[in-house]
Design a protein around this motif. Structure first.
Motif, PDB file in Angstrom:
ATOM      1  N   GLN A  80      -3.876   0.767  -4.655  1.00  0.00           N
ATOM      2  CA  GLN A  80      -2.476   0.763  -5.098  1.00  0.00           C
ATOM      3  C   GLN A  80      -2.330   0.008  -6.413  1.00  0.00           C
ATOM      4  O   GLN A  80      -1.577   0.417  -7.291  1.00  0.00           O
ATOM      5  CB  GLN A  80      -1.595   0.147  -3.999  1.00  0.00           C
ATOM      6  N   VAL A 120       0.847  -1.193   0.000  1.00  0.00           N
ATOM      7  CA  VAL A 120       0.000   0.000   0.000  1.00  0.00           C
ATOM      8  C   VAL A 120       0.882   1.243   0.000  1.00  0.00           C
ATOM      9  O   VAL A 120       2.100   1.152   0.165  1.00  0.00           O
ATOM     10  CB  VAL A 120      -0.956   0.034   1.230  1.00  0.00           C
ATOM     11  N   SER A 121       0.258   2.404  -0.156  1.00  0.00           N
ATOM     12  CA  SER A 121       0.998   3.656  -0.088  1.00  0.00           C
ATOM     13  C   SER A 121       1.140   4.099   1.368  1.00  0.00           C
ATOM     14  O   SER A 121       0.434   3.602   2.253  1.00  0.00           O
ATOM     15  CB  SER A 121       0.258   4.747  -0.881  1.00  0.00           C
TER      16      SER A 121
END
Length: 134
Positions: free
Chosen positions: A108, A71-72
């Protein structure tokens, strides 16, 4: 006129970031000192036990946690993860698959897909620009 090379140094926080480790978990002497380029290269080439242990078990800084979860960093924050996590905590999250993690991973994946599409489009345009016109 003589030129002598001075060793470039960086703050411990910068070196920790480059090494991918969480600064507060590093030894006190690392945190309090400056790190030269040569020392950084040595740490990367032949990591001491404390560095290998941190990389293996954490706690890991948020960029590393985000990468391990797919994920970010912003996605981590949206999921309520604002602190460093250990490898065990990351693995537990992967096992639990909370709703926020599934959603952020999907987001994402879309971001990566769009980036790939744009890269392909730009490459195609560059190729067309290189072709001779009649």
């Amino acid at each position: 006129m003589k030129s002598h090379q001075t060793a470039q140094t960086m703050k411990a926080a910068t070196a920790a970031k480059k090494l991918g480790v969480y600064l507060p978990a590093t030894p006190a002497e690392f945190q309090q000192g400056a790190v030269s380029r040569a020392e950084l290269n040595q740490l990367q080439a032949d990591p001491p036990e404390w560095l290998r242990e941190l990389r293996r078990n954490g706690p890991h800084p948020r960029p590393v946690v985000a990468a391990k979860l797919g994920v970010s960093i912003a996605g981590l924050a949206r999921g309520g993860i604002t602190e460093a996590l250990t490898t065990d905590e990351i693995e537990a999250l992967k096992q639990e698959q909370p709703e926020w993690l599934e959603k952020e991973r999907a987001t994402q994946a879309e971001v990566r897909k769009e980036a790939a599409r744009l890269k392909a489009r730009d490459a195609e345009r560059a190729e067309q620009d290189d072709e001779p016109h009649s």
